[in-house]
Structures are given as structure tokens and as C-alpha cells.
Enzyme design. Structure first.
Site, PDB file in Angstrom:
ATOM      1  N   ASP A 111       0.812  -1.170  -0.017  1.00 33.48           N
ATOM      2  CA  ASP A 111       0.230   0.141  -0.142  1.00 33.48           C
ATOM      3  C   ASP A 111       0.915   1.179  -0.140  1.00 33.48           C
ATOM      4  O   ASP A 111       0.242   2.508  -0.044  1.00 33.48           O
ATOM      5  CB  ASP A 111      -0.902  -0.101   1.221  1.00 33.48           C
ATOM      6  CG  ASP A 111      -0.292  -0.281   2.489  1.00 33.48           C
ATOM      7  OD1 ASP A 111       1.083   0.020   2.877  1.00 33.48           O
ATOM      8  OD2 ASP A 111      -0.849  -0.996   3.479  1.00 33.48           O
ATOM      9  N   HIS A 126       6.553  -7.670  -1.327  1.00 29.37           N
ATOM     10  CA  HIS A 126       5.391  -8.226  -2.279  1.00 29.37           C
ATOM     11  C   HIS A 126       5.267  -7.064  -3.372  1.00 29.37           C
ATOM     12  O   HIS A 126       3.882  -7.074  -3.938  1.00 29.37           O
ATOM     13  CB  HIS A 126       4.163  -8.492  -1.460  1.00 29.37           C
ATOM     14  CG  HIS A 126       4.453  -9.823  -0.777  1.00 29.37           C
ATOM     15  ND1 HIS A 126       3.669 -10.250   0.350  1.00 29.37           N
ATOM     16  CD2 HIS A 126       5.500 -10.858  -0.944  1.00 29.37           C
ATOM     17  CE1 HIS A 126       4.180 -11.331   0.855  1.00 29.37           C
ATOM     18  NE2 HIS A 126       5.293 -11.595   0.124  1.00 29.37           N
ATOM     19  N   CYS A 155      -2.262  -0.177 -22.000  1.00 30.18           N
ATOM     20  CA  CYS A 155      -1.295   1.026 -22.241  1.00 30.18           C
ATOM     21  C   CYS A 155      -1.922   2.228 -23.220  1.00 30.18           C
ATOM     22  O   CYS A 155      -2.407   1.752 -24.532  1.00 30.18           O
ATOM     23  CB  CYS A 155       0.219   0.291 -22.739  1.00 30.18           C
ATOM     24  SG  CYS A 155       1.187   1.760 -23.184  1.00 30.18           S
ATOM     25  N   SER A 197       0.601 -12.318  10.165  1.00 20.77           N
ATOM     26  CA  SER A 197       0.090 -13.966  10.683  1.00 20.77           C
ATOM     27  C   SER A 197       1.347 -15.131  10.573  1.00 20.77           C
ATOM     28  O   SER A 197       1.427 -15.931  10.921  1.00 20.77           O
ATOM     29  CB  SER A 197      -1.174 -14.514   9.928  1.00 20.77           C
ATOM     30  OG  SER A 197      -0.899 -14.492   8.551  1.00 20.77           O
TER      31      SER A 197
HETATM   32  P1  NAD Z   1      -2.533 -11.375   7.445  1.00 18.29           P
HETATM   33  O1  NAD Z   1      -4.076 -10.889   6.720  1.00 18.29           O
HETATM   34  O2  NAD Z   1      -2.310 -13.032   7.207  1.00 18.29           O
HETATM   35  O3  NAD Z   1      -2.337 -11.461   8.983  1.00 18.29           O
HETATM   36  C1  NAD Z   1      -2.424  -9.961   9.482  1.00 18.29           C
HETATM   37  C2  NAD Z   1      -2.183 -10.141  10.821  1.00 18.29           C
HETATM   38  O4  NAD Z   1      -2.336  -9.057  11.495  1.00 18.29           O
HETATM   39  C3  NAD Z   1      -3.409 -10.973  11.657  1.00 18.29           C
HETATM   40  O5  NAD Z   1      -2.564 -12.037  12.428  1.00 18.29           O
HETATM   41  C4  NAD Z   1      -3.964 -10.231  12.471  1.00 18.29           C
HETATM   42  O6  NAD Z   1      -4.337 -10.739  13.780  1.00 18.29           O
HETATM   43  C5  NAD Z   1      -2.977  -9.054  12.720  1.00 18.29           C
HETATM   44  N1  NAD Z   1      -3.561  -7.722  12.922  1.00 18.29           N
HETATM   45  C6  NAD Z   1      -4.571  -6.896  12.345  1.00 18.29           C
HETATM   46  N2  NAD Z   1      -4.801  -5.951  12.575  1.00 18.29           N
HETATM   47  C7  NAD Z   1      -3.768  -5.511  13.610  1.00 18.29           C
HETATM   48  C8  NAD Z   1      -3.500  -4.468  14.326  1.00 18.29           C
HETATM   49  N3  NAD Z   1      -4.083  -3.027  14.277  1.00 18.29           N
HETATM   50  N4  NAD Z   1      -2.412  -4.452  14.948  1.00 18.29           N
HETATM   51  C9  NAD Z   1      -1.575  -5.594  15.191  1.00 18.29           C
HETATM   52  N5  NAD Z   1      -1.925  -6.779  14.530  1.00 18.29           N
HETATM   53  C10 NAD Z   1      -3.055  -6.702  13.757  1.00 18.29           C
HETATM   54  O7  NAD Z   1      -1.455 -10.662   6.588  1.00 18.29           O
HETATM   55  P2  NAD Z   1       0.338 -11.007   6.459  1.00 18.29           P
HETATM   56  O8  NAD Z   1       0.683 -11.714   7.330  1.00 18.29           O
HETATM   57  O9  NAD Z   1       0.891  -9.362   5.921  1.00 18.29           O
HETATM   58  O10 NAD Z   1      -0.013 -11.676   5.046  1.00 18.29           O
HETATM   59  C11 NAD Z   1      -1.048 -11.332   3.846  1.00 18.29           C
HETATM   60  C12 NAD Z   1      -0.474 -10.944   2.506  1.00 18.29           C
HETATM   61  O11 NAD Z   1      -1.466 -10.193   2.169  1.00 18.29           O
HETATM   62  C13 NAD Z   1       0.708 -10.334   2.559  1.00 18.29           C
HETATM   63  O12 NAD Z   1       1.665 -10.864   1.627  1.00 18.29           O
HETATM   64  C14 NAD Z   1       0.459  -8.971   1.985  1.00 18.29           C
HETATM   65  O13 NAD Z   1       1.376  -8.737   0.988  1.00 18.29           O
HETATM   66  C15 NAD Z   1      -1.026  -8.945   1.465  1.00 18.29           C
HETATM   67  N6  NAD Z   1      -1.742  -7.925   2.047  1.00 18.29           N
HETATM   68  C16 NAD Z   1      -1.344  -6.628   1.984  1.00 18.29           C
HETATM   69  C17 NAD Z   1      -2.107  -5.594   2.471  1.00 18.29           C
HETATM   70  C18 NAD Z   1      -1.424  -4.248   2.412  1.00 18.29           C
HETATM   71  O14 NAD Z   1      -0.747  -3.804   1.503  1.00 18.29           O
HETATM   72  N7  NAD Z   1      -2.000  -3.277   3.465  1.00 18.29           N
HETATM   73  C19 NAD Z   1      -3.568  -5.918   2.985  1.00 18.29           C
HETATM   74  C20 NAD Z   1      -3.887  -7.280   3.032  1.00 18.29           C
HETATM   75  C21 NAD Z   1      -3.220  -8.314   2.394  1.00 18.29           C
HETATM   76 ZN    ZN Z   2       2.712  -0.240 -23.773  1.00 13.28          ZN
END
Ligand code: NAD
Ligand code: ZN
Length: 247
Positions: A111, A126, A155, A197
Site C-alpha cells: 500500500d 510483495h 497502455c 500472521s
Molecule cells: P495476514 O492478513 O495474514 O495477517 C495479518 C495479521 O495482522 C493477523 O494475524 C492479525 O491478527 C494482525 N492484525 C490485524 N490488525 C492488527 C493491528 N491493528 N495490530 C496488530 N496486529 C494486527 O497478513 P500478512 O501476514 O501480511 O500476509 C498477507 C499477505 O497479504 C501479505 O503478503 C500482504 O502482501 C498482503 N496484504 C497486504 C495488504 C496491504 O498492503 N495493506 C493488505 C492485505 C493483504
Molecule cells: Zn505499452
């Protein structure tokens, strides 16, 4: 569980080579849904599971449906009417870098909120929704161009399909980014892991490169790696970081 902010504060005060490694949970307090929390994307009903829709093979074979999902679920929070802003966790990490204590942020997020908060050394494992390239000529496009496009974004120079620079399931991680992340973690005197997670590999395996004695895990839900942490905190990372005194 009572959270001992003083203990976290002391660990940070006594460190000068901190590395932060985070995931989607870092951005939930900015209004971006994670995947695995109860109100995360994985608990919503779609025609296909999110892992399928965010896979390379789905991107290739169902491009229109891929972009429907991608624009609605991943771009809306960046390009929609109410774009997400950095929260207290992003801002505190940027401040820790500014005062010389933190050396790198390693994130699984796509993000761009760490950079928006002012962080400079950010290893995006990622990729980022903010970078997008034409698959034919390589021209780069802003996220808003994809968001506004009807169907598959094309494009404006050559008509090729535009692909976001995000790592889909089945795709490999960038070697240089991974090497930089490993170097930073293996040299860190303190590793803070937050909002992940720790189930998405190879990113989750980075924890094993840490060699110090100050491994702090801050996550809302319990993770499979809580037991290897020197200090494991269950709570909201933005709320926790907002209580720290930095600088
Ligand atoms: P995940 O969704 O698997 O896990 C998120 C973890 O964060 C959960 O265990 C949850 O308990 C915890 N959590 C949620 N809110 C919280 C808070 N306020 N404070 C502390 N902990 C909190 O996410 P992941 O492990 O990052 O893996 C998921 C994949 O999804 C990643 O590869 C990522 O690239 C992608 N993703 C990215 C975004 C983003 O860019 N914001 C959003 C969703 C998923
Ligand atoms: Zn192009």
C-alpha cells in the site's frame, strides 16, 4: 494480557540497529483490510477464493475478473474517495529511522503507507500497487490510471495490458529485495515484527535470520511463532506505537 509499554520502550531505547518487519496488520488501523483477521478478505464470500484470484495463473486466464477484484478490494483504499493515510505505527517507524535508531522497514504490504509516512529504507517484499507497467512496452502508470480504466487497463502508448508490480501467488520474490531484507535482519540488534500472521512464505521465513536477543512480536491474534519471541505482545500496533516516546 497487560501490555508493558515501558518494557518495549526500554528495549527500543537500548537499541540502535532496529529493523521492523511487518504485514497487513500494520495498515488495518488506516482502514485497509488484512487477509486473515475475522473481518479480513479471507472471511468474505467471493466467486473464487482470494488466493485463487490473486494468483499468477488466474491473472493470465481471467484478467477481467482479476482486475474487478483488484480494483475493488486492493485499489479502492488507495485511489477511492477516502484514501488510506499512515497511522501511528507507520509514523513512529519513520521517526525511529529519522533519529538513526531504525535501519530498515521490511514489509509484505503493497500500500505504500510506510513511504507516505516518511520512511526511506523500505523493502517491499510483495511489491506495490503504486507501480504499474505495460507488459508490452514497459511504460509506467499511476495506480489511479488502472483504477479508472474500464475492465483490463490498457497502455495508452501501445495498447498492451498493464500489470501491477505486486507479487501474485505462484510468482517469485525479487532477489535483491530479499537479499537486502536478509542482510538487514541478520545485522539487527533488535527485530520488531508486527501485524503479520507469519504464514505467507518465503517472507515469513525471514524471522529465522535474526541472531539477536531482542525479538519483539506485536500482533493482534496469536501467531505460530509467538514462542520464539523474546517479548510477544497481543494488541493493536498503532495504539501501542502511539504510546512510545520517540526522539
Ligand atoms: P495476514 O492478513 O495474514 O495477517 C495479518 C495479521 O495482522 C493477523 O494475524 C492479525 O491478527 C494482525 N492484525 C490485524 N490488525 C492488527 C493491528 N491493528 N495490530 C496488530 N496486529 C494486527 O497478513 P500478512 O501476514 O501480511 O500476509 C498477507 C499477505 O497479504 C501479505 O503478503 C500482504 O502482501 C498482503 N496484504 C497486504 C495488504 C496491504 O498492503 N495493506 C493488505 C492485505 C493483504
Ligand atoms: Zn505499452
Amino acid at each position: 494480557m497487560e501490555i508493558d509499554i515501558n518494557k518495549l520502550q526500554e528495549l527500543i531505547d537500548g537499541s540502535d540497529n532496529i529493523v521492523f518487519f511487518g504485514g497487513a496488520g500494520v495498515s488495518t488501523e488506516s482502514g485497509i483490510k488484512d487477509f486473515r483477521s475475522v473481518d479480513g478478505l479471507y472471511h468474505m464470500k467471493f466467486k473464487y477464493p482470494p488466493e485463487t484470484m490473486l494468483s499468477h495463473s488466474f491473472y493470465v486466464t481471467h484478467k477481467e475478473e482479476f482486475f474487478d477484484f483488484y480494483k475493488d478490494k486492493l485499489l479502492e483504499c488507495t485511489c477511492g474517495a477516502d484514501p488510506a493515510k499512515p497511522n501511528a505505527a507507520h509514523l513512529a517507524l519513520a521517526k525511529l529511522e529519522e533519529i538513526g535508531k531504525l535501519k530498515a522497514v521490511i514489509t509484505q504490504n503493497i500500500d505504500g503507507l510506510h513511504q507516505a509516512a516518511g520512511s526511506k529504507t523500505v523493502y517491499e517484499l510483495h511489491g506495490s500497487v503504486l507501480r504499474n507497467y505495460c507488459e508490452s512496452c514497459g511504460k509506467s502508470f499511476e495506480a489511479s490510471y488502472l483504477y479508472k480504466a474500464d475492465g483490463v487497463p490498457k497502455c495508452d502508448k501501445c495498447g498492451g495490458d498493464i500489470k501491477p508490480d505486486v507479487v501474485l501467488y505462484e510468482e517469485g520474490l525479487d532477489n535483491t529485495t530479499m537479499t537486502n531484507a536478509i542482510m538487514a535482519i541478520s545485522q539487527a540488534d533488535m527485530l520488531i515484527i508486527g501485524g503479520t500472521s507469519l504464514v505467507v512464505y518465503p517472507a515469513a521465513g525471514l524471522i529465522d535470520y535474526y541472531r539477536g536477543k531482542k525479538l519483539v512480536l506485536i500482533n493482534y491474534d496469536a501467531t505460530a511463532r509467538d514462542s520464539v519471541a523474546d517479548y510477544s505482545i497481543h494488541g493493536k500496533i498503532g495504539e501501542i506505537f502511539s504510546q512510545l516516546k520517540i526522539g
